[in-house]
Scaffold this motif. Structure first.
Motif, PDB file in Angstrom:
ATOM      1  N   ASP A  29     -39.617  21.631 -19.444  1.00  0.00           N
ATOM      2  CA  ASP A  29     -39.346  22.242 -18.146  1.00  0.00           C
ATOM      3  C   ASP A  29     -39.003  21.198 -17.099  1.00  0.00           C
ATOM      4  O   ASP A  29     -38.147  21.420 -16.234  1.00  0.00           O
ATOM      5  CB  ASP A  29     -40.561  23.039 -17.677  1.00  0.00           C
ATOM      6  N   LEU A  30     -39.667  20.054 -17.164  1.00  0.00           N
ATOM      7  CA  LEU A  30     -39.412  18.990 -16.198  1.00  0.00           C
ATOM      8  C   LEU A  30     -37.967  18.519 -16.272  1.00  0.00           C
ATOM      9  O   LEU A  30     -37.327  18.265 -15.242  1.00  0.00           O
ATOM     10  CB  LEU A  30     -40.363  17.816 -16.449  1.00  0.00           C
ATOM     11  N   VAL A  31     -37.437  18.421 -17.477  1.00  0.00           N
ATOM     12  CA  VAL A  31     -36.042  18.013 -17.639  1.00  0.00           C
ATOM     13  C   VAL A  31     -35.109  19.092 -17.101  1.00  0.00           C
ATOM     14  O   VAL A  31     -34.103  18.807 -16.448  1.00  0.00           O
ATOM     15  CB  VAL A  31     -35.739  17.707 -19.118  1.00  0.00           C
ATOM     16  N   PHE A  32     -35.459  20.346 -17.353  1.00  0.00           N
ATOM     17  CA  PHE A  32     -34.591  21.426 -16.909  1.00  0.00           C
ATOM     18  C   PHE A  32     -34.537  21.539 -15.393  1.00  0.00           C
ATOM     19  O   PHE A  32     -33.516  21.961 -14.831  1.00  0.00           O
ATOM     20  CB  PHE A  32     -35.054  22.757 -17.519  1.00  0.00           C
ATOM     21  N   GLN A  93     -32.213  19.065 -27.026  1.00  0.00           N
ATOM     22  CA  GLN A  93     -31.944  20.060 -25.999  1.00  0.00           C
ATOM     23  C   GLN A  93     -32.175  19.500 -24.595  1.00  0.00           C
ATOM     24  O   GLN A  93     -31.447  19.831 -23.653  1.00  0.00           O
ATOM     25  CB  GLN A  93     -32.821  21.290 -26.234  1.00  0.00           C
ATOM     26  N   MET A  94     -33.153  18.639 -24.452  1.00  0.00           N
ATOM     27  CA  MET A  94     -33.367  17.976 -23.161  1.00  0.00           C
ATOM     28  C   MET A  94     -32.150  17.130 -22.782  1.00  0.00           C
ATOM     29  O   MET A  94     -31.727  17.099 -21.621  1.00  0.00           O
ATOM     30  CB  MET A  94     -34.612  17.099 -23.216  1.00  0.00           C
ATOM     31  N   PHE A  95     -31.599  16.436 -23.776  1.00  0.00           N
ATOM     32  CA  PHE A  95     -30.399  15.647 -23.524  1.00  0.00           C
ATOM     33  C   PHE A  95     -29.251  16.542 -23.071  1.00  0.00           C
ATOM     34  O   PHE A  95     -28.507  16.208 -22.137  1.00  0.00           O
ATOM     35  CB  PHE A  95     -30.015  14.890 -24.809  1.00  0.00           C
ATOM     36  N   GLY A  96     -29.119  17.705 -23.706  1.00  0.00           N
ATOM     37  CA  GLY A  96     -28.091  18.653 -23.290  1.00  0.00           C
ATOM     38  C   GLY A  96     -28.296  19.122 -21.860  1.00  0.00           C
ATOM     39  O   GLY A  96     -27.331  19.265 -21.090  1.00  0.00           O
ATOM     40  N   ALA A  97     -29.560  19.346 -21.472  1.00  0.00           N
ATOM     41  CA  ALA A  97     -29.846  19.763 -20.100  1.00  0.00           C
ATOM     42  C   ALA A  97     -29.456  18.677 -19.099  1.00  0.00           C
ATOM     43  O   ALA A  97     -28.939  18.969 -18.016  1.00  0.00           O
ATOM     44  CB  ALA A  97     -31.329  20.107 -19.957  1.00  0.00           C
ATOM     45  N   LEU A  98     -29.682  17.426 -19.463  1.00  0.00           N
ATOM     46  CA  LEU A  98     -29.286  16.318 -18.580  1.00  0.00           C
ATOM     47  C   LEU A  98     -27.770  16.215 -18.472  1.00  0.00           C
ATOM     48  O   LEU A  98     -27.239  15.881 -17.411  1.00  0.00           O
ATOM     49  CB  LEU A  98     -29.884  15.011 -19.099  1.00  0.00           C
ATOM     50  N   ILE A 214     -42.037  25.527 -10.695  1.00  0.00           N
ATOM     51  CA  ILE A 214     -41.146  24.371 -10.655  1.00  0.00           C
ATOM     52  C   ILE A 214     -39.927  24.649  -9.777  1.00  0.00           C
ATOM     53  O   ILE A 214     -39.515  23.806  -8.971  1.00  0.00           O
ATOM     54  CB  ILE A 214     -40.719  23.981 -12.084  1.00  0.00           C
ATOM     55  N   VAL A 215     -39.348  25.854  -9.914  1.00  0.00           N
ATOM     56  CA  VAL A 215     -38.179  26.200  -9.104  1.00  0.00           C
ATOM     57  C   VAL A 215     -38.569  26.299  -7.626  1.00  0.00           C
ATOM     58  O   VAL A 215     -37.792  25.914  -6.742  1.00  0.00           O
ATOM     59  CB  VAL A 215     -37.542  27.514  -9.604  1.00  0.00           C
ATOM     60  N   LEU A 216     -39.771  26.795  -7.347  1.00  0.00           N
ATOM     61  CA  LEU A 216     -40.248  26.826  -5.965  1.00  0.00           C
ATOM     62  C   LEU A 216     -40.347  25.417  -5.382  1.00  0.00           C
ATOM     63  O   LEU A 216     -40.347  25.249  -4.157  1.00  0.00           O
ATOM     64  CB  LEU A 216     -41.608  27.513  -5.895  1.00  0.00           C
ATOM     65  N   GLY A 217     -40.448  24.422  -6.261  1.00  0.00           N
ATOM     66  CA  GLY A 217     -40.457  23.040  -5.795  1.00  0.00           C
ATOM     67  C   GLY A 217     -39.211  22.675  -5.005  1.00  0.00           C
ATOM     68  O   GLY A 217     -39.258  21.799  -4.123  1.00  0.00           O
TER      69      GLY A 217
END
Length: 402
Positions: A29-32, A93-98, A214-217
């Motif tokens: 989630d942090l990466v996303f 998948q994290m790499f793809g998100a980046l 996280i999105v509220l962040g």
């Protein structure tokens, strides 16, 4: 070594006690959130430059990000074995998100190549996980293969979409993109008709709640920037703006967690699961847009540090639309999934009326910006009180029956 690196991937127990998000899921989630933040930031710059048509770009681009996150979340809820192979494919998948995050400006400028490449990387890794589930858990093999082949088919479609539309008008590209996203949305519906995957209702509700936080962040960052910018003008102004913005974001958080999604999903009903899962697209997109609106609020105080300032009406109008969409969507999901919609029409009125009043206060220029923010914050506060009253009535009825 083989035993250390791999465990058999089997469907998880849907009644598993104390099921919680894993450290890997939290890291995922942090990466996303980087990609989500890049998308919200691009919308901020577009609106600040009065490129209002880019709102449609924002909605279109947000969808594949949300979709990739959602697919992984439901898969891991059902089949997470937390071995080396699973972790490595999660990393891919994290790499793809980046890659998607890095390509966000390109999306808004008409170049979707890097962002599309990131999406395809994530989806191919997801298909690999489904093929593994099909191989190692025979009872779910047909469902898993349907997922895998559906994902690969849609990735072929996306490659063709890019090459055939890259020189076309942006409107044509967006419309065709949303059309093909409809094909993506059909994959789980068709696959789950064979045999429902063993996702865990409380785990799913927790995962969605965590991403909501996280999105509220993005909103918290916007409030922080508004305080820093307003401080250059006046300490009192900074305190008032900061307090009003914090109340708004806090009330939006409180409202979300008033809805008992875990209990509503407990019977593993596919229809409710689809309504819950798909409906969160607008919840996440609108909450990220709340962050954009608060960044526009912060822009109104940049003149003190040599900037050109911002438009308070634009800031409040952006917030009004985002808050109204969030509350309307949440109320609709609550009515459809939780089946507790006694005050749903009152909630809808509050979701529309109070943000509209906040917009009017900004349009008149008679009241300070922080007053408009407080009026906006009143909308979720009113609905929270309605839900509190509804819960009290239900508790009294249950006590009387007992």
């Amino acid at each position: 070594m083989k035993q250390l690196c791999a465990r058999r991937m089997q469907g998880r127990d849907v009644h598993e006690q104390h099921r919680a998000a894993t450290p890997l899921e939290l890291f995922y989630d942090l990466v996303f959130v980087i990609a989500i933040g890049a998308c919200a930031s691009s919308l901020h710059h577009a609106l600040a430059e009065h490129h209002y048509s880019d709102i449609w770009v924002y909605l279109a681009v947000f969808m594949p990000m949300w979709w990739a996150w959602m697919n992984y979340t439901w898969f891991s809820s059902a089949f997470d074995c937390d071995d080396t192979a699973f972790r490595l494919l999660s990393m891919v998948q994290m790499f793809g998100a980046l890659l998607m995050a890095a390509g966000m400006k390109g999306f808004f400028n008409g170049d979707a190549l890097l962002g599309l490449l990131g999406f395809i990387v994530m989806r191919i890794a997801m298909a690999s996980l489904w093929f593994r589930a099909a191989k190692e858990d025979p009872p779910y093999a047909t469902t898993a293969r349907r997922y895998a082949y559906g994902i690969l088919f849609m990735q072929t479609i996306w490659v063709l979409w890019y090459w055939f539309t890259k020189d076309m008008d942006i409107v044509v590209r967006l419309v065709s993109m949303l059309f093909f996203m409809g094909g993506e949305l059909l994959v789980p519906i068709l696959a789950e008709r064979i045999k429902h995957t063993p996702w865990h209702p409380h785990h799913i509700a927790e995962r969605y709640g965590l991403l909501t936080i996280i999105v509220l962040g993005e909103g918290i960052i916007g409030v922080g920037n508004a305080i820093m910018n307003a401080r250059e003008l006046d300490v009192v102004q900074a305190l008032l703006i900061g307090f009003a913005g914090t109340v708004l974001v806090f009330a939006l958080w409180w409202l979300y967690f008033k809805v008992p999604f875990a209990q509503a999903l407990h019977d593993h009903n596919l229809r409710r699961g689809i309504l819950f899962g798909y409906g969160h697209y607008l919840i996440f997109a609108s909450l990220a847009a709340v962050g954009t609106g608060l960044e526009l609020v912060a822009d109104n105080f940049t003149v003190a540090s040599g900037g050109h300032g911002g438009d308070p009406v634009l800031a409040i109008m952006t917030l009004a639309v985002a808050v109204a969409v969030y509350m309307l969507t949440l109320s609709s999901i609550r009515a459809a999934v939780v089946k507790a919609g006694k005050y749903k029409f009152t909630a809808i009125i509050a979701a529309v009326l109070l943000p509209t009043l906040a917009s009017i206060t900004a349009l008149t220029h008679l009241l300070p910006l922080w007053v408009s923010l407080l009026v906006m914050a009143a909308a979720p506060v009113v609905v929270i009180r309605l839900y509190d009253h509804e819960e009290a009535v239900q508790a009294n009825e249950a006590a009387n029956l007992a």
